[in-house]
Design an enzyme around this catalytic site. Structure first.
Site, short mmCIF file in Angstrom:
data_model
loop_
_atom_site.label_atom_id
_atom_site.label_comp_id
_atom_site.label_asym_id
_atom_site.label_seq_id
_atom_site.Cartn_x
_atom_site.Cartn_y
_atom_site.Cartn_z
N GLU A 182 -1.26 -8.10 -11.15
CA GLU A 182 -0.35 -7.91 -10.02
C GLU A 182 0.13 -9.22 -9.41
OE1 GLU A 182 -1.99 -9.45 -7.44
OE2 GLU A 182 -3.48 -9.57 -9.06
N GLU B 13 -2.14 -11.56 -11.71
CA GLU B 13 -1.02 -11.35 -12.66
C GLU B 13 -1.45 -10.63 -13.93
OE1 GLU B 13 0.80 -15.11 -13.67
OE2 GLU B 13 1.27 -15.60 -11.61
#
Lengths: 362, 362
Positions: free
Chosen positions: A186, A329
């Protein structure tokens, strides 16, 4: 579109019989029993998930979901909020950490906007727009989102997974499936704050034991962050056994979306590699909706964020890597995918004592 | 042939200036500073070793050295001694754990017989015969080898490295070098016993704090193993500051050989990924001969063998992986090579804040 309830209903326990067979297979390979440790565990888990020894891990997909957070206005992050959108552009042009590491392990990255504050200007096919809103509300003052939005964010994650899962043309001829293994990650400025709040709400641990420095705030800002979360939990009183309630009161759209990916993956018998702190908060939401999802999870790495251990323990997960990562991420998930692949290859490519003419333990 | 002294003389400190430049490069990439943790450290270390940002890791070579040990007759291993030779055949036919994992990370395995008890019957080009003897002597009774043999084993390791390093035809056109990154691993029934003895002799730690179960001996055998090592150290009184003395009294031929690989690699500015317990004992020998070698080492993983941590601490090394591995052969080294590559790619392929138009920390 598959409904959340339908998806949950389709989630089964792993096949214990196949896992026992995998254990036997591993025990006949030319090595002392159990000497490849966690690689062997991964091979067993994958066999239990896929119900076959013929495990293909060709289609590796990392879902990197972005969203903004109203709580950012409380000054809980070291970076300005516009970075969320800027990083989405970076993802789709291939310059971010996750792009580099996904290329390294031959995974593809699916980037989706679940609720970035601004309208992203791009015609890239590499970005899916599934906005639930333009950022959540500031949960120090009011609920982060409505219950409906919480459900929609989970449903969006399911939808994105399904689009990729059934994508044709990506996989080998004759194969229908577009995802053999999934990873989640994310991007969202301030999102260690909702993740910490979710972790405290669900595990019951103290906020100060859960909350860390995120992208690198100082002592003063950390104290402030803890206070903000403590107050919010007192204000909203999220029900720890109602994941939708927790998500709507102190969560984020990308967190809901990733929980949806986990539910969909488990329902499709696809293993999910869970990245770090925020992804694990999403995993907690999925776990509360259906505890069987944990059987499909692989914890990628031990985050620098101190609350991470508490969440993992709650779900009885053990991280594979300990590399002091704190980027998110999906970067840790990408690296861990390569270890999962290694485990499966060990089970399927090593010689047995018999075939290699090697004497076994005395 | 390069002499040991010559090789040691050629070992230089890493280039601190280049490492600082690498740090700056890393700090301008689109991520919070330091958020890729150990991957960033690896990128820095590699830059210091290679003195350039243009780091190629195409030629990955794992040196898996085999040898037998006289101490096996004391019943310190769970497996019969003939397994050493049997596993060498397994290595050269590609069915062992190291073969599978080396293929996974695209490394080649160089197998050498430094002192297997029998004459290996094979015409495979994948095996180098560099026998120092037909197994060491039982060091519970007498020195494992002569000082001359200890030196020869190290020299053999240097020679094997050099043969591969200068091998033409393997590397890209225009490139002279045949090894961009090395890994070390081993096979030798009973060799956790000499490794434990070396560790205790050099670090000064107690034998019972160093010695573990190897391939899986029971409580009684473990007690016996500890007693054997304690007695041997009292008998031989190895000089902790004389690595050749330690190696000759309680060592093994493959351990000396791997120490030679480390010396040669450091002298050629090639990083060396050190596998588990036994490989780390070899690293201790190299470190005692020239402490600068530690700057070239990367510890692959934290072994299940409990003495491993003590040796790593002595050299100030931190393992990358913690996967409960205890197989040896270089299996952990192979997996860790992929992480080193990931670190270098992060440094060289990620976008900077400026290029990607991302705002930096406030």
């Amino acid at each position: 579109m598959r409904k959340i309830k339908e998806v949950i209903k389709a989630i089964e326990d792993l096949d214990r019989g196949m896992m026992e067979k995998a254990q036997k297979k591993l025990d006949f390979l030319t090595k002392p029993q159990g000497s490849l440790g966690r690689l062997e565990e991964l091979a067993k888990q994958l066999t239990g998930i896929k119900r076959t020894f013929d495990i293909k891990l060709k289609n590796k997909v990392i879902f990197t979901f972005a969203s903004d957070h109203g709580i950012a206005e409380e000054g809980v992050s070291a970076f300005p909020q516009e970075v969320t959108a800027q990083m989405v552009y970076n993802f789709i042009s291939g310059g971010a950490g996750i792009n580099v590491l996904a290329r390294h392990v031959k995974a593809r990255v699916v980037v989706a906007d679940l609720g970035v504050k601004e309208t992203l200007k791009t015609e890239s096919k590499n970005l899916k727009i599934k906005k639930i809103g333009f950022g959540t509300k500031n949960f120090a003052k009011t609920k982060a989102m409505t219950k409906k939005q919480a459900q929609l964010s989970i449903a969006a994650g399911i939808e994105i997974f399904e689009e990729e899962f059934s994508a044709k043309g990506r996989s080998a001829p004759g194969e229908e499936k577009g995802i053999d293994i999934a990873g989640i990650g994310e991007m969202g400025i301030a999102n260690t704050t909702p993740a910490s709040a979710i972790a405290a709400a669900i595990t019951g641990a103290k906020v100060r034991d859960i909350t860390g420095r995120g992208t690198g705030i100082n002592d003063k800002a950390l104290k402030h962050k803890i206070k903000i979360i403590e107050k919010a939990l007192l204000l909203h009183k999220p029900d720890k056994d109602d994941a939708i309630d927790v998500l709507s009161k102190v969560g984020g759209f990308e967190i809901g979306g990733l929980a949806g990916v986990i539910l969909a993956a488990a329902s499709r018998k696809v293993p999910v590699v869970v990245d770090g702190f925020i992804s694990t908060a999403a995993a907690l939401i999925a776990y509360k909706l259906e505890p069987k999802t944990a059987q499909y999870m692989i914890s990628a790495h031990s985050s620098v964020e101190k609350g991470h251990k508490i969440m993992l323990k709650y779900m009885n997960l053990r991280p594979l890597l300990n590399l002091d990562l704190r980027l998110g991420e999906g970067t840790g998930a990408a690296l861990a995918m390569s270890l999962v692949e290694a485990g499966v290859k060990i089970m399927n490519e090593m010689a047995t004592f018999e075939n290699a003419g090697v004497s076994n333990k005395e």
